[in-house]
Design a protein around this motif. Structure first.
Motif, short mmCIF file in Angstrom:
data_model
loop_
_atom_site.label_atom_id
_atom_site.label_comp_id
_atom_site.label_asym_id
_atom_site.label_seq_id
_atom_site.Cartn_x
_atom_site.Cartn_y
_atom_site.Cartn_z
N TRP A 234 -61.48 67.00 24.54
CA TRP A 234 -61.43 66.69 25.98
C TRP A 234 -62.52 65.68 26.26
N HIS A 235 -62.38 64.97 27.36
CA HIS A 235 -63.47 64.10 27.79
C HIS A 235 -64.04 64.64 29.08
N ALA A 236 -65.30 65.02 29.05
CA ALA A 236 -66.00 65.41 30.27
C ALA A 236 -66.56 64.13 30.87
N PRO A 237 -66.01 63.68 32.00
CA PRO A 237 -66.31 62.32 32.47
C PRO A 237 -67.72 62.16 33.02
N ASP A 238 -68.04 60.91 33.25
CA ASP A 238 -69.26 60.49 33.94
C ASP A 238 -69.31 61.19 35.29
N LEU A 360 -50.07 66.14 25.27
CA LEU A 360 -49.60 66.77 24.04
C LEU A 360 -49.45 68.29 24.18
N ASN A 361 -50.43 68.92 24.82
CA ASN A 361 -50.41 70.38 24.86
C ASN A 361 -50.05 70.95 26.23
N GLY A 362 -49.93 70.08 27.24
CA GLY A 362 -49.74 70.61 28.57
C GLY A 362 -51.05 71.20 29.07
N GLY A 413 -51.71 59.83 17.73
CA GLY A 413 -51.26 60.45 16.49
C GLY A 413 -52.33 61.37 15.90
N ARG A 414 -53.56 60.90 15.91
CA ARG A 414 -54.65 61.71 15.36
C ARG A 414 -54.83 62.98 16.17
N MET A 415 -54.76 62.85 17.51
CA MET A 415 -54.94 64.05 18.34
C MET A 415 -53.76 65.00 18.18
N ARG A 416 -52.56 64.42 18.00
CA ARG A 416 -51.38 65.27 17.78
C ARG A 416 -51.63 66.16 16.56
N GLU A 417 -52.25 65.56 15.56
CA GLU A 417 -52.52 66.31 14.34
C GLU A 417 -53.60 67.37 14.55
N THR A 418 -54.76 66.95 15.11
CA THR A 418 -55.85 67.92 15.25
C THR A 418 -55.49 69.04 16.22
N LEU A 419 -54.68 68.75 17.24
CA LEU A 419 -54.33 69.79 18.20
C LEU A 419 -53.17 70.64 17.71
N GLY A 420 -52.56 70.22 16.61
CA GLY A 420 -51.42 70.98 16.09
C GLY A 420 -50.21 70.91 17.02
N ALA A 421 -50.10 69.82 17.79
CA ALA A 421 -48.95 69.67 18.70
C ALA A 421 -47.71 69.34 17.88
N SER A 422 -46.54 69.65 18.44
CA SER A 422 -45.32 69.42 17.67
C SER A 422 -45.01 67.94 17.58
N GLN A 423 -44.20 67.56 16.62
CA GLN A 423 -43.69 66.20 16.51
C GLN A 423 -42.58 66.04 17.55
N PRO A 424 -42.34 64.82 18.00
CA PRO A 424 -41.20 64.62 18.91
C PRO A 424 -39.90 64.91 18.18
N ILE A 425 -38.92 65.44 18.88
CA ILE A 425 -37.70 65.83 18.16
C ILE A 425 -36.95 64.61 17.65
N SER A 426 -37.27 63.42 18.20
CA SER A 426 -36.61 62.22 17.68
C SER A 426 -37.10 61.91 16.27
N ALA A 427 -38.25 62.51 15.89
CA ALA A 427 -38.80 62.24 14.56
C ALA A 427 -38.41 63.32 13.55
#
Lengths: 430, 243
Positions: A234-238, A360-362, A413-427
């Motif tokens: 996450w980014h905790a903003p300024d 990615l995760n909602g 793509g990197r965050m999709r991997e680290t968060l364990g989010a699913s791949q798009p069904i088109s893939a």
């Protein structure tokens, strides 16, 4: 909650300073005369609390958000929250008055030492426990917090905090070196009543634990105080008075409303901030929230500027209309108290980690007395590929007066991997 | 509640009011913070077509294509059913729960005549997959018996004649296949494939939706509800964005 990953970045260096820390130089940080005001005879398990003190102490507990780390489904304050660090897993302690597995055998002095100096029952604590901020707590607040802790139901839950850490990172004494370098063994340097906002922000609220960037050894960088930082995807903003990227353009009332309800009518808190609002900040008095807001608006401008704009893909406008506009509005106006607006929402413009995370995760907005919708942001991981997510976010970050740099699909793509989010069904293979 | 309890609860309310200087707070419990799709809620992969799982027999495949392309022929309005992927759609459907008749009651007793009278239409114990397997063979047999040629090789007019006869209930097929019911099944499936979301294999390149002017899986029409009597020219949108 925060992941404190960066704390591990300088693991080797920590080990190196351990030797020094073990020496006499650490004298100052380990010097516990600040705890002289506390009783060293009665243990938490046997302490009889004055109900009024305990009630005030509950308020301090809320300010400190102890439950965020110490209540994780194994009983109130019974610990068990696993914090991943690159040098192994750290688990939050059982801080119920249980004598065998909790802190029931601690005296008030031991408790003061743990909270304000990071000296725990088993040795020095890792700074994932925010004692660097709690060090600012006044004696009065500490006495009250102690009284409250004695009213917590004892829970038997045995925790071996650093069992997941291999040698040499499991040597608690190493933290003496860290403390020597980065820990100020000092109380609050102002008047905790007149300076109430800063007292909460820097003390119990431990806001800078997420909102200030850390150095390679995991210590907050004083020079970039509240300039914004990444925590656990996450980014905790300024949140300095900067108007381009921070909270500078917001009124103190709106800012206080955000802290108390999770929304100021424009932004809606998500991720760790939603947790902080729901479990901690909404419990604070209106005056305290206003004091914090006024203080934030007085924090020195970070000087941050907006980055160069991204080019918006032709397809992005339709993608936004079709997928997002029903909730976020055709003109990025959002739905007041429920769905964030994109227009005039500075938090969108810095590092895009939170935005990608949410795509990615909602996410779910906090549920508070003042904003009871707790609306959900659906995950788009199954539906959009990395480039589509980057492109629709570029659109959001560069419309309605917004301006921010393009997002690299590879980052999604990197965050999709680290968060364990699913791949798009088109893939997915048919 | 007796009177004493009532007094107690008033006391509790008063005690609650006593700390009113504090902001009131509320937390929601039992509502999952996560909104991400779990694996069991994920839609299946996109059907791209090409590899047939059910219509593996060349003749069956050719027969079905001949029927579908007469039901929805290629013309000024759009491509034919097979060009729009309707066979791919139906193959994928028949390979899954629809083909298994998962939603149907397929146990006996079945009493011919009586059942039809009670239910108002023909009843089957076969799954849709079995009905196609049997029906397509029967169509081919019918062509061989009556025309001495393969069904797929018949002229469009002759195919129309057979299909019209089946639809009207005049033609039943060899092996006890009810012509009318089989015709209705094929017509229904052809329409479904031509007009369902492209992710299921049919309606390729939005052929069906473009033909009828359906804008597809859009979330919200508030931007358009006030615009009357104008061609909004809304591009059709799939559940799964393709760009």
């Amino acid at each position: 909650m925060a992941n404190w990953k960066k704390i591990g970045a300088g693991a080797g260096a920590i080990a190196a300073v351990a030797a020094i820390g073990a020496g006499t130089w650490a004298y100052e940080t380990l010097e516990t005369s600040r705890s002289d005001v506390a009783d060293d005879n009665v243990t938490l398990a046997t302490f009889e609390a004055n109900p009024e003190a305990a009630e005030r102490g509950e308020y301090v507990m809320r300010m400190g958000d102890c439950a965020a780390c110490h209540t994780r489904g194994q009983g109130e304050m019974a610990g068990g929250y696993e914090i991943e660090t690159p040098f192994g897993k750290l688990v939050s302690s059982n801080i119920t008055p249980d004598t065998e597995t909790g802190i029931g055998k601690m005296t008030e002095r031991d408790f003061f030492n743990a909270l304000r100096q990071g000296i725990g029952q088993h040795g020095l604590l890792y700074p994932a426990m925010p004692y660097t901020a709690y060090a600012k707590l006044t004696d009065a607040d500490m006495h009250d917090l102690w009284a409250y802790m004695s009213t917590v139901e004892p829970v038997q839950n045995d925790i071996d905090e650093n069992a997941g850490m291999p040698f040499p990172f499991n040597i608690r004494l190493a933290m003496a070196g860290w403390d020597m370098l980065f820990f100020k063994n000092e109380g609050f340097d102002g008047d905790p009543v007149a300076d109430r906002g800063r007292y909460i922000v820097d003390g119990a609220g431990h806001c800078s634990a997420c909102h200030s960037p850390r150095n390679i050894l995991g210590a907050e960088q004083g020079s970039a105080y509240l300039h914004g930082a990444n925590v656990d995807g996450w980014h905790a903003p300024d949140i300095t008075s900067n108007a381009a990227m921070g909270v500078g353009g917001t009124s103190a009332e709106d800012l206080a409303r955000y802290l108390g309800t999770g929304t100021d009518g424009v932004a809606v808190a998500s991720g760790p901030m939603a947790e902080a609002v729901q479990h901690s900040l909404q419990y604070l008095t209106v005056d305290d929230r206003l004091a914090m807001a006024n203080y934030l608006l007085s924090v020195e401008d970070s000087g941050a500027e907006r980055t160069a704009p991204a080019k918006i893909a032709d397809s992005a406008e339709l993608a936004y209309e079709v997928n997002c506009s029903a909730c976020h509005g055709l003109n990025g106006e959002g739905i007041v108290n429920a769905v964030p607006a994109f227009k005039g929402n500075n938090a969108l413009l810095a590092d895009p980690s939170s935005l990608i995370h949410v795509m990615l995760n909602g996410a779910r907005a906090p549920y508070t007395e003042g904003a009871r919708t707790a609306a959900g942001m659906p995950s788009f991981a199954w539906k959009m590929d990395d480039a589509q997510i980057a492109s629709v976010l570029d659109y959001v970050r560069n419309s309605w007066g917004n301006q921010a740099a393009a997002i690299a699909p590879a980052k999604v793509g990197r965050m999709r991997e680290t968060l364990g989010a699913s791949q798009p069904i088109s893939a997915l293979p048919e | 509640m007796n009177r004493r309890e009532a007094l107690f609860s008033i006391g509790a309310a008063a005690a609650g009011a006593g700390i009113a200087g504090r902001a009131s707070a509320a937390e929601l419990r039992g509502v999952p913070a996560a909104t991400a799709q779990t694996a069991d809620h994920m839609p299946g992969p996109i059907v791209r077509g090409g590899d047939f799982k059910v219509f593996t027999d060349q003749t069956d495949h050719a027969t079905l294509k001949a029927v579908f392309d007469r039901l929805i022929p290629s013309d000024d309005h759009g491509p034919s059913a097979s060009e729009a992927g309707v066979l791919d759609f139906l193959d994928a459907q028949l390979a899954g729960p629809y083909g298994d008749g998962a939603a149907y009651y397929l146990e006996g007793p079945l009493q011919p005549g009586h059942e039809e009278e009670v239910m108002g239409q023909k009843q089957f114990l076969e799954t849709p997959r079995q009905r196609y397997a049997k029906g397509l063979k029967a169509l081919e047999q019918y062509a061989q018996d009556n025309d001495g040629a393969s069904f797929a090789a018949l002229s469009p007019d002759r195919i129309d004649e057979i299909l019209t006869g089946m639809e009207a209930g005049r033609i039943d097929l060899p092996g006890g296949v009810f012509g009318q019911a089989f015709f209705e099944l094929m017509l229904q499936n052809a329409r479904e494939g031509y007009l369902s979301d492209p992710i299921y294999g049919g309606n390729r390149d939005f052929a069906g939706w473009t033909m009828i002017g359906f804008p597809g899986a859009r979330y919200d029409y508030r931007a358009y509800v006030d615009r009357h009597n104008e061609d909004l020219a809304l591009a059709p949108v799939s559940l799964i964005p393709s760009n």
